[in-house]
Design a protein around this motif. Structure first.
Motif, PDB file in Angstrom:
ATOM      1  N   ALA A  85       0.823  -1.211   0.000  1.00  0.00           N
ATOM      2  CA  ALA A  85       0.000   0.000   0.000  1.00  0.00           C
ATOM      3  C   ALA A  85       0.855   1.259   0.000  1.00  0.00           C
ATOM      4  N   ALA A  86       2.067   1.157   0.557  1.00  0.00           N
ATOM      5  CA  ALA A  86       2.989   2.289   0.576  1.00  0.00           C
ATOM      6  C   ALA A  86       3.767   2.414  -0.731  1.00  0.00           C
ATOM      7  N   GLY A  87       3.476   1.556  -1.697  1.00  0.00           N
ATOM      8  CA  GLY A  87       4.108   1.651  -3.004  1.00  0.00           C
ATOM      9  C   GLY A  87       5.375   0.846  -3.168  1.00  0.00           C
ATOM     10  N   ALA A  88       5.763   0.087  -2.139  1.00  0.00           N
ATOM     11  CA  ALA A  88       6.993  -0.701  -2.227  1.00  0.00           C
ATOM     12  C   ALA A  88       6.836  -1.828  -3.242  1.00  0.00           C
ATOM     13  N   VAL A  89       7.962  -2.227  -3.818  1.00  0.00           N
ATOM     14  CA  VAL A  89       8.014  -3.357  -4.739  1.00  0.00           C
ATOM     15  C   VAL A  89       8.591  -4.547  -3.974  1.00  0.00           C
ATOM     16  N   ILE A  90       7.863  -5.634  -3.895  1.00  0.00           N
ATOM     17  CA  ILE A  90       8.306  -6.812  -3.152  1.00  0.00           C
ATOM     18  C   ILE A  90       9.059  -7.746  -4.093  1.00  0.00           C
ATOM     19  N   LEU A  91      10.365  -7.852  -3.867  1.00  0.00           N
ATOM     20  CA  LEU A  91      11.223  -8.650  -4.742  1.00  0.00           C
ATOM     21  C   LEU A  91      11.095 -10.144  -4.488  1.00  0.00           C
TER      22      LEU A  91
END
Length: 439
Positions: A85-91
């Motif tokens: 939701a905070a815009g992070a990209v989960i690798l």
């Protein structure tokens, strides 16, 4: 990042699962949002990774256990959902010990410390420590039941926050010890850790144990410095089992804090020997409760270290557990009294600095060796207090050594502020494990 993981992780084994397809889709979405003026904050578009005990709806969650390989949850853990939701990209999902305890399942690959292949990578959150230190993500999520954010942060030269118990939701996280487990960020700096903590902290209707207290903006006051703070040190407590490198790191951090305007205050820390023994029993019982559906009925699917630990619970009575509960409350009260005249407490992360994997296994064979590893970590899982681990030195072999600052409950903002002040005046957090891990 994905190219870097493909090129380097074959030698480091930090990732259990790389989520390349979904990561590229999330990155593209982040680009579109930013182009439209829709920034979600400091994590927007940042490639992060999470410990493989957090549910992800689009990838398996094994928790370091062969028995759970292939398990897919129907939803994201709250921490994962909040990062997204905070815009992070989960690798991807990061490797860990079996069930978040001390040892690795024999079918799982052990992460390699990028500073030194012989060095201990830290315990349960070792994949998080290795990936972040080696530049295979820009920050990661770990969990800490007795030191598993602090140990790999120290071993890999990182900054890690073990929040107040309940500050971060545990919904969608495999348990080790329910009343001891905490989830927090592992990063290269206090400022990065503050940004991550701000995204994941807070009340959660899916976790009734998550604290209802409002979440402050951890970045807002991070430049406030430490002038006027009273920083406690506990010489007698540290003298119980610290090697020279651990003591030197604390002394260096103490001198830096004094130079930055803090007042250093010597305190007497309560005797923690019994509470350390109680931690083992309590954690074993809580872990056995969580594993009751599969242990001991599927004992052969478990590794020897975790199964031996779970066996402890069978010999624990209700009277034993009552005694632990009463002693835990009393110890918490004594620690609160020790904090009466100080703002933060400066301590080693562990008594053994930069140990090898073999050295840790040897230490684990004796009560004294175990105490030297856990003496400065487990007590704050028993009290529930927050800590920040900071890189603060190195051994003669070049392995990182960390220190920790301990705060009062819900004082994470002050921990971030103090850590950031120290890092603006030093460079330990900027050191990287050799040319192969440089950006």
């Amino acid at each position: 990042m994905l190219e870097r993981i493909a090129a380097r992780d074959g030698a480091l084994h930090a990732y259990e699962t790389v989520m390349a397809e979904s990561a590229l889709a999330e990155a593209a979405s982040a680009d579109r949002n930013l182009a439209a003026g829709g920034s979600r904050g400091p994590l927007h578009g940042v490639p992060l990774a999470v410990k493989d005990l957090l549910w992800t709806h689009d990838a398996p969650t094994a928790a370091g256990m062969a028995i759970h390989r292939g398990f897919r949850a129907g939803e994201d853990a709250t921490v994962v959902a909040r990062l997204r939701a905070a815009g992070a990209v989960i690798l991807g999902k990061l490797a860990m010990t079996e069930g978040a305890y001390a040892g690795y399942h024999p079918d799982m690959t052990v992460p390699i410390n990028p500073w030194d292949a012989e060095a201990w990578p830290g315990t349960s959150s070792s994949g998080s420590g290795v990936a972040t230190a080696a530049g295979l993500c820009y920050g990661s999520i770990g969990s800490d039941t007795g030191g598993s954010i602090r140990f790999p942060s120290a071993a890999n030269g990182l900054t890690g926050i073990k929040p107040t118990w309940g500050r971060v939701s545990r919904h969608g996280a495999f348990e080790l010890g329910a009343t001891l487990d905490t989830i927090g960020p592992m990063c290269r700096s206090a400022k990065d850790a503050a940004a991550m903590l701000g995204a994941i902290a807070g009340a959660d209707p899916k976790d009734p144990t998550a604290l209802l207290a409002p979440v402050p903006d951890y970045l807002a006051g991070i430049d406030g410095g430490v002038a006027g703070l009273r920083i406690g040190v506990a010489p007698a407590f540290m003298a119980l089992g610290c090697d020279d490198d651990a003591l030197a790191a604390v002394e260096g951090a103490r001198d830096l804090l004094r130079t930055l305007g803090a007042e250093i205050v010597e305190i007497a820390f309560p005797d923690a020997s019994q509470i350390l023994r109680d931690w083992f029993t309590l954690c074993a019982v809580e872990a056995a409760s969580f594993h009751a559906d599969t242990f001991p009925s599927r004992r052969t699917d478990y590794g020897s270290i975790l199964s031996t630990f779970l066996d402890i619970a069978a010999g624990v009575s209700a009277v034993d557990m009552h005694g632990i509960a009463v002693r835990r409350l009393a110890f918490r009260g004594r620690v609160e009294a020790a904090f009466a005249g100080i703002d933060l407490l400066l301590l080693p992360v562990q008594g053994l600095s930069g140990p090898t994997m073999a050295g840790v296994l040897e230490a684990a064979e004796s009560e004294r060796g175990i105490a030297n590893l856990l003496r400065y970590s487990c007590p704050f899982n028993m009290t529930g207090q927050p800590t920040i681990t900071l890189p603060a030195g190195a051994t003669a072999a070049g392995r990182p050594v960390g220190v920790q600052l301990v705060g009062r409950h819900l004082d994470e903002a002050l921990l971030c502020r103090a850590g950031h002040a120290m890092q603006k005046a030093s460079d330990w957090h900027r050191r990287r494990p050799g040319p192969s891990a440089q950006h």
